[in-house]
Structures are given as structure tokens and as C-alpha cells.
Design an enzyme around this catalytic site. Structure first.
Site, PDB file in Angstrom:
ATOM      1  CD  GLU A 209      -2.275   1.361   2.367  1.00 66.51           C
ATOM      2  OE1 GLU A 209      -1.407   1.311   3.870  1.00 66.51           O
ATOM      3  OE2 GLU A 209      -3.246   2.292   2.759  1.00 66.51           O
ATOM      4  CG  ASP A 288      -9.562   2.834   8.470  1.00 68.12           C
ATOM      5  OD1 ASP A 288      -9.297   2.066   9.505  1.00 68.12           O
ATOM      6  OD2 ASP A 288      -8.926   1.863   7.486  1.00 68.12           O
TER       7      ASP A 288
HETATM    8  N1  ADE Z   1      -4.710   1.541   9.841  1.00 68.48           N
HETATM    9  C1  ADE Z   1      -5.647   2.052   9.532  1.00 68.48           C
HETATM   10  N2  ADE Z   1      -6.133   2.337   8.421  1.00 68.48           N
HETATM   11  C2  ADE Z   1      -4.892   1.770   7.583  1.00 68.48           C
HETATM   12  C3  ADE Z   1      -4.396   1.434   6.310  1.00 68.48           C
HETATM   13  N3  ADE Z   1      -4.932   1.684   5.044  1.00 68.48           N
HETATM   14  N4  ADE Z   1      -2.319   1.578   6.025  1.00 68.48           N
HETATM   15  C4  ADE Z   1      -2.065   1.659   7.308  1.00 68.48           C
HETATM   16  N5  ADE Z   1      -2.854   1.171   8.039  1.00 68.48           N
HETATM   17  C5  ADE Z   1      -3.743   1.576   8.774  1.00 68.48           C
HETATM   18 ZN    ZN Z   2      -5.701  -1.869   6.385  1.00 68.69          ZN
END
Ligand code: ADE
Ligand code: ZN
Length: 347
Positions: A209, A288
Site C-alpha cells: 500500500e 476504515d
Molecule cells: N490503519 C488504518 N488504516 C490503515 C491503512 N489503510 N494503512 C495502514 N494502516 C492503517
Molecule cells: Zn488497512
């Protein structure tokens, strides 16, 4: 029927079919389930971020700004009743999306009020999940997450706690946070993941990511995770894509999150379809949801629309979500039977 009305009713039918499709959600952060309004962070002056005038959702420049927001929001959760409510609402939203099981990642570094009472923290969540399971029939497992940028001693202390306390609800170890800021940390975390695996815990890790394909390779080869959270930048390394496909390593992909945090420029540019078409096992998740305005049904419907996915592909994605979940073997079997029924397949 006019063409527009016909199109509308087809898309309503599609969303209804997706809602009823039995599935799991395996990449959901507790931190992203704190409603901003409940902690007063729906006010731009206090939130420190701007809000989309159309949707009212907060906007984030990048992962670093987003993680800072999580710190501020979670620091305002000081009461056990707040945790119970957050947990219960996770099960309610899951049920309304046809999700029968959820793996929830929690990262203690975001929750200062609970740092010295992790047992109490998990206990209050457990109450909320239990009530939610009774009311909505959704099962939930927790994964304790370490932070990529935290000092090694702090991650080791969290794993010590987990292996000593061993709450039933916590079934896995994970690592999240900002890999771009941390640099390459696979070697540092590897011994902790070995300890967790030896103790019978499941494992997963954020990679690919904020890191490139090398992060995904480290997660697989050094941390030996069962699942990679995101993992989408593996697409930049064809040999790695072939390896993920050959070794059936599932990626729990969160398309809306990737767009909202600028990892990809748009859903159309998202590599999930390229990975899937190359034989990589992918599931769809919200990451999230209360901060990105995402829902599990929405992720399936938008991918179907954008990539032309038919019901058999959507069913295959749901199957990966269940098979790669950390639900008990019995629960996975139940959900897979439900899925086969929904798809009209004999077992
Ligand atoms: N904590 C919450 N969402 C996250 C994400 N997308 N990447 C890394 N840590 C996180
Ligand atoms: Zn995540």
C-alpha cells in the site's frame, strides 16, 4: 419502461443480490469504525482536516495525515461503553451488508486511554461483539496489530501481552501503519511473527500500500503471513504476481480506501482486476468505513460496474473472503454452504 428506469432497476437488483451474497470482511480497522461525530471530530476546526461538501466525509491528503487523524479520534475514546457501542455497530453494519463474519484489526498504539489496560479494552469489545452476534448472527474475530514505525521494544511488549493474556477473541497478529516512513522492516518484525505463529495465531500484514512490491515480498517471505492486507503494488512485479497466484496467497483489497488515500488515482486505474485476472485470490473490504464512506456492498457493486464483473466473479471474490478469514473452521464451512446455496451450486 424508459431506458433510465430500466438501468436503475437492474442496478437495484444487482445491489440486492450482492447484499444477500454470503461473504466475510477480513480487512476492517477498529480505528476506522469510530464515528467522527461521536468524538466531536466532525467539526473541521477540531478535526484538522477538510470535509467533502457533498458527502460530508473527511478528506485526507495521504496515509500519514490519515493515521494522524486516527490518533486524534481514538484518543477521545476513554469509556468502555464507547468501545461496546463501536463493536456492536460493526456487527450491525456487517449484517446489513450480508457479511457473516468479520476480522477486525485493532492497533493499541492508537488508543492511549487503554494502553495500560489492554485486557479491559478487549473485554469491552468482546461484550459489544457478543451482543452483536446474538442480535445479528455475525461472528467477529480480532487481530492485534503492531505499527511499522514503532520501536522494536514496543512491538515485542505487545506480542508478550498477547501471548500471556491470550484472550479468546484475539486470533491473529498483524502489522499496519506507514511503510513508506518506516522503510524496510521485515527482518525486524519476523521474530515476532514466528512467535505468534508458533503459538497458534493467524497472521496477516499490511504491505504493498505505502510500500512497493518489495514490501509484499517481505510479508510473504519473511513474515510468512497467511494473507496480505492490500498488497496491490505487487502488480508492479510480474514474478511476484505469479508467485502470489501459484502459492494462493490471498490479498484483502480495499479499493475505495486506495482511492481516498491517493494510492491509486481512480477505481478504473485500480489493479484489482489485473491481479484477479492473473489468478491472484482477492477479497473486497472497506478498511476504515466510517472515514472513507465505504461499505462492503458498495465495494462489490462498484468493482462489478467498473470491471464488468459478473455474478460468478463476485461469487469467487466472496469465496476468497470466507476461505481467507480467521473465522473458525466450522463457521467458514457454514458460510461456504450458504454461499453455494446462494450461487445455486450443489456441495
Ligand atoms: N490503519 C488504518 N488504516 C490503515 C491503512 N489503510 N494503512 C495502514 N494502516 C492503517
Ligand atoms: Zn488497512
Amino acid at each position: 419502461m424508459p431506458v433510465d428506469a430500466e438501468r436503475l432497476s437492474a442496478s437495484t437488483r444487482q445491489a440486492s443480490w450482492v447484499r444477500r451474497l454470503p461473504k466475510a470482511e477480513v480487512h476492517l480497522h477498529l480505528e476506522g469504525c469510530v464515528p467522527p461525530a461521536a468524538v466531536g471530530l466532525d467539526d473541521p476546526a477540531r478535526a484538522g482536516v477538510t470535509f467533502d461538501p457533498g458527502t460530508g466525509a473527511p478528506r485526507f491528503r495521504d496515509l500519514a495525515e490519515f493515521l494522524g487523524f486516527l490518533d486524534r479520534a481514538c484518543a477521545l475514546v476513554t469509556e468502555g461503553t464507547q468501545l461496546e457501542h463501536i463493536a456492536y455497530e460493526i456487527t450491525r453494519r456487517a449484517a446489513s451488508n450480508g457479511v457473516g463474519h468479520t476480522d477486525v484489526i485493532f492497533n493499541p498504539t492508537h488508543w492511549p486511554a487503554w494502553r495500560t489496560d489492554l485486557d479491559g479494552f478487549v473485554e469491552r469489545l468482546d461484550h459489544g461483539f457478543e451482543a452483536g452476534e446474538a442480535d445479528h448472527g455475525v461472528t467477529t474475530a480480532l487481530c492485534l496489530s503492531l505499527t511499522r514505525t514503532q520501536p522494536a521494544a514496543d512491538s515485542a511488549a505487545l506480542v508478550d501481552w498477547l501471548l500471556e493474556a491470550r484472550p479468546d477473541r484475539v486470533v491473529g497478529l498483524s502489522v499496519d501503519g506507514n511503510e513508506a516512513a518506516a522503510g524496510r522492516t521485515g527482518q525486524r518484525f519476523a521474530p515476532l511473527f514466528t512467535r505468534a505463529r508458533s503459538a497458534g495465531l493467524h497472521t496477516c500484514a499490511h504491505a504493498g500500500e505505502s510500500s512497493g512490491p518489495e514490501g509484499v515480498r517481505d510479508a510473504v517471505e519473511l513474515l510468512h503471513v497467511e494473507r496480505v492486507d492490500h498488497g496491490i503494488r505487487a502488480v508492479e512485479d510480474p514474478a511476484l504476481v505469479a508467485k502470489l497466484a501459484a502459492e494462493a496467497v490471498p490479498l484483502d483489497v480495499c479499493p475505495t480506501s486506495n482511492v481516498r488515500l491517493g494510492v491509486v488515482s481512480s477505481l478504473a486505474a485500480h489493479p484489482v482486476e489485473q491481479l484477479r485476472a492473473a489468478g491472484v485470490r482477492v477479497s473486497l473490504n472497506t478498511d476504515d468505513p466510517l472515514l472513507f464512506g465505504s461499505s462492503v456492498v458498495g465495494e462489490y457493486v462498484q468493482c462489478a460496474r467498473t470491471f464488468g464483473w459478473d455474478r460468478s466473479i463476485l461469487g469467487a471474490v466472496a469465496r476468497v473472503s470466507i476461505e481467507s478469514s480467521f473465522a473458525t473452521r466450522e463457521r467458514r464451512r457454514e458460510l461456504l454452504c450458504d454461499l453455494d446455496d446462494h450461487l445455486g451450486l450443489a456441495r
